[in-house]
Scaffold this active site. Structure first.
Site, PDB file in Angstrom:
ATOM      1  N   LYS A  22      -7.989  -5.883  17.472  1.00 38.42           N
ATOM      2  CA  LYS A  22      -7.827  -6.417  16.109  1.00 38.42           C
ATOM      3  C   LYS A  22      -6.417  -6.147  15.574  1.00 38.42           C
ATOM      4  O   LYS A  22      -5.765  -7.061  15.069  1.00 38.42           O
ATOM      5  CB  LYS A  22      -8.866  -5.759  15.186  1.00 38.42           C
ATOM      6  CG  LYS A  22      -8.591  -5.972  13.721  1.00 38.42           C
ATOM      7  CD  LYS A  22      -9.484  -5.095  12.871  1.00 38.42           C
ATOM      8  CE  LYS A  22      -8.995  -4.978  11.449  1.00 38.42           C
ATOM      9  NZ  LYS A  22      -7.825  -4.103  11.268  1.00 38.42           N
ATOM     10  N   ASN A  23      -5.952  -4.917  15.673  1.00 41.14           N
ATOM     11  CA  ASN A  23      -4.666  -4.606  15.048  1.00 41.14           C
ATOM     12  C   ASN A  23      -3.487  -5.256  15.764  1.00 41.14           C
ATOM     13  O   ASN A  23      -2.420  -5.413  15.182  1.00 41.14           O
ATOM     14  CB  ASN A  23      -4.473  -3.083  14.932  1.00 41.14           C
ATOM     15  CG  ASN A  23      -5.332  -2.513  13.810  1.00 41.14           C
ATOM     16  OD1 ASN A  23      -5.919  -3.258  13.017  1.00 41.14           O
ATOM     17  ND2 ASN A  23      -5.425  -1.191  13.750  1.00 41.14           N
ATOM     18  N   CYS A 117      -9.162  -2.970   3.491  1.00 37.36           N
ATOM     19  CA  CYS A 117      -9.920  -1.724   3.336  1.00 37.36           C
ATOM     20  C   CYS A 117      -9.221  -0.796   2.355  1.00 37.36           C
ATOM     21  O   CYS A 117      -8.040  -0.487   2.500  1.00 37.36           O
ATOM     22  CB  CYS A 117     -10.059  -1.033   4.687  1.00 37.36           C
ATOM     23  SG  CYS A 117     -11.387  -1.714   5.666  1.00 37.36           S
ATOM     24  N   ARG A 122      -2.438   2.441  -0.339  1.00 32.26           N
ATOM     25  CA  ARG A 122      -1.669   2.050   0.852  1.00 32.26           C
ATOM     26  C   ARG A 122      -0.389   1.337   0.428  1.00 32.26           C
ATOM     27  O   ARG A 122      -0.315   0.117   0.361  1.00 32.26           O
ATOM     28  CB  ARG A 122      -2.537   1.178   1.768  1.00 32.26           C
ATOM     29  CG  ARG A 122      -3.758   1.944   2.257  1.00 32.26           C
ATOM     30  CD  ARG A 122      -4.717   1.093   3.040  1.00 32.26           C
ATOM     31  NE  ARG A 122      -4.321   0.879   4.424  1.00 32.26           N
ATOM     32  CZ  ARG A 122      -5.021   0.137   5.279  1.00 32.26           C
ATOM     33  NH1 ARG A 122      -6.112  -0.468   4.899  1.00 32.26           N
ATOM     34  NH2 ARG A 122      -4.613   0.010   6.523  1.00 32.26           N
ATOM     35  N   ASP A 307      -8.216   5.889  12.691  1.00 32.67           N
ATOM     36  CA  ASP A 307      -9.284   4.883  12.724  1.00 32.67           C
ATOM     37  C   ASP A 307     -10.499   5.338  13.540  1.00 32.67           C
ATOM     38  O   ASP A 307     -11.492   4.611  13.604  1.00 32.67           O
ATOM     39  CB  ASP A 307      -8.745   3.555  13.290  1.00 32.67           C
ATOM     40  CG  ASP A 307      -7.902   2.804  12.270  1.00 32.67           C
ATOM     41  OD1 ASP A 307      -7.843   3.245  11.108  1.00 32.67           O
ATOM     42  OD2 ASP A 307      -7.300   1.778  12.640  1.00 32.67           O
ATOM     43  N   ARG A 400     -15.348  -7.523   9.761  1.00 36.46           N
ATOM     44  CA  ARG A 400     -13.901  -7.786   9.760  1.00 36.46           C
ATOM     45  C   ARG A 400     -13.287  -7.431  11.106  1.00 36.46           C
ATOM     46  O   ARG A 400     -12.248  -7.982  11.478  1.00 36.46           O
ATOM     47  CB  ARG A 400     -13.203  -6.899   8.712  1.00 36.46           C
ATOM     48  CG  ARG A 400     -13.390  -7.333   7.287  1.00 36.46           C
ATOM     49  CD  ARG A 400     -12.490  -6.502   6.389  1.00 36.46           C
ATOM     50  NE  ARG A 400     -11.223  -6.301   7.066  1.00 36.46           N
ATOM     51  CZ  ARG A 400     -10.496  -5.206   6.996  1.00 36.46           C
ATOM     52  NH1 ARG A 400     -10.851  -4.199   6.248  1.00 36.46           N
ATOM     53  NH2 ARG A 400      -9.362  -5.100   7.658  1.00 36.46           N
TER      54      ARG A 400
HETATM   55  C1  UD1 Z   1      -2.389   0.442  10.345  1.00 40.91           C
HETATM   56  C2  UD1 Z   1      -3.712  -0.066  10.892  1.00 40.91           C
HETATM   57  C3  UD1 Z   1      -4.866   0.763  10.347  1.00 40.91           C
HETATM   58  C4  UD1 Z   1      -4.619   2.239  10.637  1.00 40.91           C
HETATM   59  C5  UD1 Z   1      -3.226   2.683  10.204  1.00 40.91           C
HETATM   60  C6  UD1 Z   1      -2.870   4.085  10.671  1.00 40.91           C
HETATM   61  C7  UD1 Z   1      -3.254  -2.417  11.189  1.00 40.91           C
HETATM   62  C8  UD1 Z   1      -3.497  -3.805  10.720  1.00 40.91           C
HETATM   63  N1  UD1 Z   1      -3.854  -1.445  10.477  1.00 40.91           N
HETATM   64  O1  UD1 Z   1      -2.446   0.332   8.922  1.00 40.91           O
HETATM   65  O2  UD1 Z   1      -6.051   0.317  10.981  1.00 40.91           O
HETATM   66  O3  UD1 Z   1      -5.565   3.019   9.945  1.00 40.91           O
HETATM   67  O4  UD1 Z   1      -2.230   1.803  10.742  1.00 40.91           O
HETATM   68  O5  UD1 Z   1      -2.942   4.162  12.053  1.00 40.91           O
HETATM   69  O6  UD1 Z   1      -2.589  -2.193  12.185  1.00 40.91           O
HETATM   70  N2  UD1 Z   1       2.971   4.367   4.226  1.00 40.91           N
HETATM   71  C9  UD1 Z   1       3.877   4.499   3.202  1.00 40.91           C
HETATM   72  N3  UD1 Z   1       4.654   3.419   2.888  1.00 40.91           N
HETATM   73  C10 UD1 Z   1       4.588   2.237   3.561  1.00 40.91           C
HETATM   74  C11 UD1 Z   1       3.659   2.118   4.618  1.00 40.91           C
HETATM   75  C12 UD1 Z   1       2.862   3.197   4.920  1.00 40.91           C
HETATM   76  O7  UD1 Z   1       3.971   5.545   2.562  1.00 40.91           O
HETATM   77  O8  UD1 Z   1       5.329   1.313   3.241  1.00 40.91           O
HETATM   78  C13 UD1 Z   1       2.106   5.513   4.599  1.00 40.91           C
HETATM   79  C14 UD1 Z   1       0.632   5.236   4.396  1.00 40.91           C
HETATM   80  O9  UD1 Z   1       0.231   5.521   3.079  1.00 40.91           O
HETATM   81  C15 UD1 Z   1       0.001   6.137   5.424  1.00 40.91           C
HETATM   82  C16 UD1 Z   1       1.022   6.153   6.563  1.00 40.91           C
HETATM   83  O10 UD1 Z   1       2.242   5.713   6.007  1.00 40.91           O
HETATM   84  O11 UD1 Z   1      -0.122   7.452   4.920  1.00 40.91           O
HETATM   85  C17 UD1 Z   1       0.656   5.259   7.738  1.00 40.91           C
HETATM   86  O12 UD1 Z   1       0.376   3.947   7.280  1.00 40.91           O
HETATM   87  P1  UD1 Z   1       0.606   2.661   8.193  1.00 40.91           P
HETATM   88  O13 UD1 Z   1       0.861   3.117   9.603  1.00 40.91           O
HETATM   89  O14 UD1 Z   1       1.608   1.795   7.548  1.00 40.91           O
HETATM   90  O15 UD1 Z   1      -0.807   1.955   8.115  1.00 40.91           O
HETATM   91  P2  UD1 Z   1      -1.107   0.406   8.074  1.00 40.91           P
HETATM   92  O16 UD1 Z   1      -0.049  -0.327   8.818  1.00 40.91           O
HETATM   93  O17 UD1 Z   1      -1.459  -0.022   6.701  1.00 40.91           O
END
Ligand code: UD1
Length: 421
Positions: A22-23, A117, A122, A307, A400
């Site tokens: 999925k990701n 989610c 986020r 996850d 999803r």
């Molecule tokens: C992706 C995955 C999700 C997984 C997560 C962590 C997808 C579509 N989703 O989510 O399933 O749970 O990685 O492995 O691939 N952060 C910031 N600023 C930003 C972006 C992130 O502070 O601009 C922080 C977040 O709050 C979190 C950490 O960085 O604490 C990691 O987040 P991130 O790796 O970006 O998660 P997602 O890409 O949303």
């Protein structure tokens, strides 16, 4: 509203084949917007996130064909809009990859803030930082992000992420692929789907190196041509079936996996007394009489994935002894499912980032609510291992991200059915 009804207590036995990740697919489908030609993408799971994303691409003017198999054909030659429909964007988190894709291909994008989610706040500040470093002028409001070229135009640059973010790494990679010059992402995420995205883009003619390490380099190319690409197997779907086999005292062959991607999960299951047999592209899980306690801390890849936090928590909830589970990516994630597990008899004490889980002989059935995708998967595992009947509500979250979950679980002997009111 649909729900799952599960009669628990039966060990899972047999074989299950894992679907495309999925990701990875939610990054690769938007990245297909960069391609001036036809992309044939194979091993695409039939999950609601993919259906929504394909609707969004069609809405932008892409030609999308899905013939009932796991192959999707996307022709982005005649895109007519850089403003994806907000009502679709709001349905899923990964729609923010349309920002990078539209910026990279057309130099502009107007994308509503995504849904998905809500297990934590986020932020997307690192995505925005990346777009700005590439020369974009960013207008960010509570409702949308609008991107257009800044005074010096769009071009490659060095971006050092303040936090290791999968989403920001993906978005910057996609945005930079067609920009002039070189982009270097430092402190990049290393998840398998980052490597899969780079492999997809390189297959279509991009120049990306270093994916899977903490420095990703993108040398901009003028255009991408069409081609065929196969999505990697889903690490988290595989981990979910492995945890389900372990929690139900089962014996399951999990097929179509990349064992290297599973190491952080198999190591913990072994620690809990599970016998793990690794083949070239399959893993057999043989559960012990009773699982043992363990300690887990979630981390970015190659660490134990956040996850899989909820699924391993279910294993801990019925293991002998006291386990500790520490979350270091999304601190508030426990609140999505721990109360529900407690209503099934689990004993979980949350202090800050750590849950102390005192293992019980068994959980008992209850009516519980999925509050996010992985929380929903964990409640299904809990229901399968529990005594009595469990009803899982809010299953749209589960759908999803898990392809044909009822069919796959039933083939393993689970007594689970989907009930539509
Ligand atoms: C992706 C995955 C999700 C997984 C997560 C962590 C997808 C579509 N989703 O989510 O399933 O749970 O990685 O492995 O691939 N952060 C910031 N600023 C930003 C972006 C992130 O502070 O601009 C922080 C977040 O709050 C979190 C950490 O960085 O604490 C990691 O987040 P991130 O790796 O970006 O998660 P997602 O890409 O949303």
């Amino acid at each position: 509203m649909a729900r799952y009804e599960i009669i628990g207590g039966k060990p899972l036995e047999g074989e299950v084949t894992i679907s495309g990740a999925k990701n990875a697919v939610v990054a690769i489908l938007p990245a297909a917007l960069l391609v001036d030609g036809v992309c044939r993408i194979e091993n695409v799971p039939d999950i609601s996130d993919v259906r929504i994303l394909l609707n969004m691409l069609e809405d932008l003017g892409a030609k999308v064909e899905r013939d009932g198999t796991d192959t999707v054909i996307i022709d982005s030659t005649n895109i007519t809009s850089t403003t994806p429909a907000p009502e679709l964007v709001k349905k899923m988190r990964a729609s923010y990859y349309l920002m990078g894709a539209l910026l990279g291909r057309f130099g502009k994008a107007h994308v509503a803030l995504p849904g998905g989610c809500n297990f934590a706040s986020r932020p997307i500040d690192q995505h925005i930082k990346g777009f700005a470093a590439l020369g974009a002028d960013v207008d960010e409001t509570d409702e949308y992000v609008a991107l257009q070229p800044g005074p010096n135009g769009l071009q490659g640059n060095r971006v050092s992420l303040d936090v290791v973010s999968v989403g920001a790494t993906v978005n910057i990679m996609i945005a930079a692929t067609l920009l002039p010059g070189q982009t270097v992402i430092e402190n990049a995420a290393k998840e398998p789907h980052i490597v899969d995205l780079a492999n997809f883009l390189n297959t279509m003619g991009a120049h990306i190196s270093g994916a899977g390490t903490d420095t990703v380099k993108i040398r901009g190319v003028e255009s991408l041509r069409g081609g065929t690409y196969t999505i990697i197997p889903d690490q988290i779907e595989a981990g979910t079936y492995m945890a389900a086999a372990a929690a139900t005292g089962g014996n399951v062959l999990v097929k179509n996996v990349i064992p290297k991607h599973m190491e952080c999960i198999t190591t913990k299951l072994e620690d809990m007394g599970v016998k793990v047999i690794i083949y070239d592209d399959a893993i057999r899980i043989i559960a012990p009489e009773r699982l043992h306690r363990t300690t887990v801390k979630t981390r970015p890849y190659p660490g134990f994935p956040t996850d899989m936090q909820a699924q391993i928590c279910v294993c801990m909830a019925i293991a002998s002894g006291i386990s500790r589970l520490t979350e270091s990516v999304y601190e508030t994630r426990f609140f999505g499912y721990c109360t529900e597990l407690e209503s099934m008899g689990a004993d979980i004490l949350i202090t800050g980032k750590t849950a102390t889980v005192t293992g019980q002989e068994r959980l008992h059935g209850a009516t519980v609510k999925a509050n996010d995708l992985r929380a929903g998967a964990a409640l299904i595992i809990a229901g399968l291992s529990a005594e009595g009947v469990t009803t899982v509500e809010n299953i749209h979250y589960v759908e999803r991200g898990y392809e044909r979950i009822i069919e796959k679980m039933t083939a393993l002997g689970a007594q689970i059915k989907r009930i539509e009111d």
